[in-house]
Design an enzyme around this catalytic site. Structure first.
Site, PDB file in Angstrom:
ATOM      1  N   THR A 148       0.926  -1.145  -0.222  1.00  0.00           N
ATOM      2  CA  THR A 148       0.059   0.118  -0.030  1.00  0.00           C
ATOM      3  C   THR A 148       1.067   1.224   0.022  1.00  0.00           C
ATOM      4  OG1 THR A 148      -1.705  -1.106   1.232  1.00  0.00           O
ATOM      5  CG2 THR A 148      -1.919   1.353   1.218  1.00  0.00           C
ATOM      6  N   LYS A 188      -7.598   1.806  -3.197  1.00  0.00           N
ATOM      7  CA  LYS A 188      -7.540   1.104  -1.768  1.00  0.00           C
ATOM      8  C   LYS A 188      -7.842   2.054  -0.751  1.00  0.00           C
ATOM      9  CE  LYS A 188      -5.121  -0.801   1.779  1.00  0.00           C
ATOM     10  NZ  LYS A 188      -5.306  -2.130   2.281  1.00  0.00           N
ATOM     11  N   LYS A 245      -1.774   5.020   8.385  1.00  0.00           N
ATOM     12  CA  LYS A 245      -1.117   5.302   7.484  1.00  0.00           C
ATOM     13  C   LYS A 245      -1.906   5.175   6.131  1.00  0.00           C
ATOM     14  CE  LYS A 245       1.573   2.232   3.930  1.00  0.00           C
ATOM     15  NZ  LYS A 245       2.144   1.035   3.729  1.00  0.00           N
TER      16      LYS A 245
HETATM   17  P1  NAD Z   1       5.881  -5.981   7.751  1.00  0.00           P
HETATM   18  O1  NAD Z   1       6.566  -4.624   8.177  1.00  0.00           O
HETATM   19  O2  NAD Z   1       5.135  -7.058   8.344  1.00  0.00           O
HETATM   20  O3  NAD Z   1       6.835  -6.596   6.477  1.00  0.00           O
HETATM   21  C1  NAD Z   1       7.179  -5.754   5.349  1.00  0.00           C
HETATM   22  C2  NAD Z   1       8.758  -6.644   5.159  1.00  0.00           C
HETATM   23  O4  NAD Z   1       9.432  -5.850   3.971  1.00  0.00           O
HETATM   24  C3  NAD Z   1       9.551  -6.597   6.371  1.00  0.00           C
HETATM   25  O5  NAD Z   1       9.875  -7.985   6.613  1.00  0.00           O
HETATM   26  C4  NAD Z   1      10.791  -6.000   6.189  1.00  0.00           C
HETATM   27  O6  NAD Z   1      12.116  -6.694   6.533  1.00  0.00           O
HETATM   28  C5  NAD Z   1      10.655  -6.103   4.392  1.00  0.00           C
HETATM   29  N1  NAD Z   1      11.531  -4.966   4.029  1.00  0.00           N
HETATM   30  C6  NAD Z   1      11.554  -3.528   4.414  1.00  0.00           C
HETATM   31  N2  NAD Z   1      12.572  -2.965   3.424  1.00  0.00           N
HETATM   32  C7  NAD Z   1      13.078  -3.812   2.392  1.00  0.00           C
HETATM   33  C8  NAD Z   1      13.899  -3.795   1.582  1.00  0.00           C
HETATM   34  N3  NAD Z   1      14.649  -2.687   1.072  1.00  0.00           N
HETATM   35  N4  NAD Z   1      14.206  -5.026   0.686  1.00  0.00           N
HETATM   36  C9  NAD Z   1      13.408  -6.107   1.102  1.00  0.00           C
HETATM   37  N5  NAD Z   1      12.845  -6.218   2.138  1.00  0.00           N
HETATM   38  C10 NAD Z   1      12.459  -5.187   2.829  1.00  0.00           C
HETATM   39  O7  NAD Z   1       4.571  -5.255   7.034  1.00  0.00           O
HETATM   40  P2  NAD Z   1       3.206  -6.086   6.556  1.00  0.00           P
HETATM   41  O8  NAD Z   1       2.045  -5.779   7.593  1.00  0.00           O
HETATM   42  O9  NAD Z   1       3.823  -7.232   5.815  1.00  0.00           O
HETATM   43  O10 NAD Z   1       2.802  -5.055   5.439  1.00  0.00           O
HETATM   44  C11 NAD Z   1       3.187  -4.917   3.849  1.00  0.00           C
HETATM   45  C12 NAD Z   1       2.484  -3.935   3.227  1.00  0.00           C
HETATM   46  O11 NAD Z   1       1.165  -4.424   3.285  1.00  0.00           O
HETATM   47  C13 NAD Z   1       2.399  -2.692   3.719  1.00  0.00           C
HETATM   48  O12 NAD Z   1       2.370  -1.779   2.326  1.00  0.00           O
HETATM   49  C14 NAD Z   1       0.990  -2.425   4.247  1.00  0.00           C
HETATM   50  O13 NAD Z   1       0.501  -1.192   4.195  1.00  0.00           O
HETATM   51  C15 NAD Z   1       0.305  -3.478   3.400  1.00  0.00           C
HETATM   52  N6  NAD Z   1      -0.921  -4.073   4.180  1.00  0.00           N
HETATM   53  C16 NAD Z   1      -0.713  -4.423   5.326  1.00  0.00           C
HETATM   54  C17 NAD Z   1      -1.788  -5.138   5.826  1.00  0.00           C
HETATM   55  C18 NAD Z   1      -1.727  -5.859   7.259  1.00  0.00           C
HETATM   56  O14 NAD Z   1      -3.025  -6.274   7.886  1.00  0.00           O
HETATM   57  N7  NAD Z   1      -0.541  -6.305   7.854  1.00  0.00           N
HETATM   58  C19 NAD Z   1      -3.115  -5.252   5.271  1.00  0.00           C
HETATM   59  C20 NAD Z   1      -3.207  -4.671   4.091  1.00  0.00           C
HETATM   60  C21 NAD Z   1      -2.175  -4.068   3.418  1.00  0.00           C
END
Ligand code: NAD
Length: 288
Positions: free
Chosen positions: A93, A168, A243
């Protein structure tokens, strides 16, 4: 199919595992050793850099925290590394402007790319029941669709590049406003001496009915099972709602749209998330 997967956190971990289950050869990269270890256990091949994961990949899927990271990862490690003609799917997102900028850079280098943010949380990512809202050309959408189908229950083409992100943030702005409204109504009903279950029975079949009430009721013990029945744990964290509201307000400013309630919802979630970022967003009722 050889698919590189970048960002194996709460969401990406389960999504990559579902691609493995669908028979794909998943080439995983994350900065976190723990996330990489879990991906390996789920059957992914793991790599020390994003470049290595993308080398030879027919498609690249990313699930990263924000637009700045998405832009830098695609510019530094994906574009020019994945074979020309590969398909890119960014499921993070992020802001609409960055999504459009990255897709345009990818297209200029000979790739097809979509923005494909998701609706549904960690349980849906693990269960393969996410909804994807997809922006990009018809060709890019057609290439992304079978990959997204392996991770979700619904894949909807929202139009040109960036329109997935637009869908979204508009949806989540509405959800944030609606949840606050639902919580205010229950809080007022209580102060007026009206039992929560009775108010639910009436409003859920009247004109105040909405998803926040009948699918995700913020009052424990009322309506179907929801995070309120679990001490407001699990579900959709208030920090993530904040966010999305911030992204919506940025987009509204750029587009010159009037979103007074969206702005107020952002302020209310900002105050709540300061101490409750990990609490489910329906927990806002505790402050009313
Ligand atoms: P998270 O923080 O658990 O996972 C993100 C991952 O990205 C981490 O493992 C981190 O180490 C990795 N990362 C960061 N920088 C990096 C890089 N340069 N190279 C490689 N890996 C890297 O976050 P999440 O909850 O999995 O969310 C991910 C996305 O999904 C976000 O954009 C969030 O807004 C969206 N989202 C999350 C949810 C939810 O319920 N968690 C729901 C809908 C959408």
């Amino acid at each position: 199919m050889k698919i590189a997967f970048i960002g194996l956190g709460n969401m990406g971990g389960g999504m990559a595992a579902n691609l493995v289950k669908a028979g794909h050869d998943v080439r995983a990269f994350d900065l976190s050793e723990a996330a990489l270890g879990a991906a390996k256990d789920a059957g992914c091949a793991t790599f020390a850099t994003a470049k290595e994961a993308c080398t030879g990949a027919e498609a690249v899927v990313s699930m990263l925290p924000n637009g700045g990271i998405v832009k830098s990862v695609y510019e530094a490690d994906v574009i020019g590394t994945a074979p020309e003609g590969a398909a890119f799917l960014d499921c993070s997102t992020i802001d609409v402007a960055t999504a459009r900028e990255v897709i345009s850079a990818a297209e200029a280098a000979g790739y097809d790319m979509v923005d494909a943010p998701v609706s549904g949380g960690i349980a849906a990512a693990n269960g393969g029941t996410l909804t994807f809202m997809v922006g990009g050309t018809e060709t890019a959408f057609k290439r992304a669709e079978p990959i997204l189908n392996a991770m979700g229950k619904a894949v909807i083409h929202a139009g040109d590049a960036g329109n997935g992100q637009a869908a979204k943030i508009c949806n989540n702005m509405l959800l944030g406003i609606q949840m606050i409204g639902t919580c205010e109504a229950f809080a007022l009903a209580d102060k007026l001496g009206l039992d929560a279950q009775t108010f639910y029975d009436i409003s859920s079949v009247s004109s105040g009915q909405c998803w926040s009430m009948t699918s995700y009721c913020p009052v424990p013990g009322v309506g179907p099972q929801s995070p309120s029945d679990n001490g407001y744990q699990g579900g959709f964290a208030a920090g993530l709602m904040l966010k999305d509201l911030k992204l919506a307000m940025e987009a509204a400013q750029t587009a010159g749209a009037t979103t007074a309630l969206g702005k107020h919802a952002q302020e209310i979630y900002e105050a709540f998330a300061a101490d409750n970022a990990a609490t489910d967003f329906s927990g806002i009722i505790k402050t009313l």
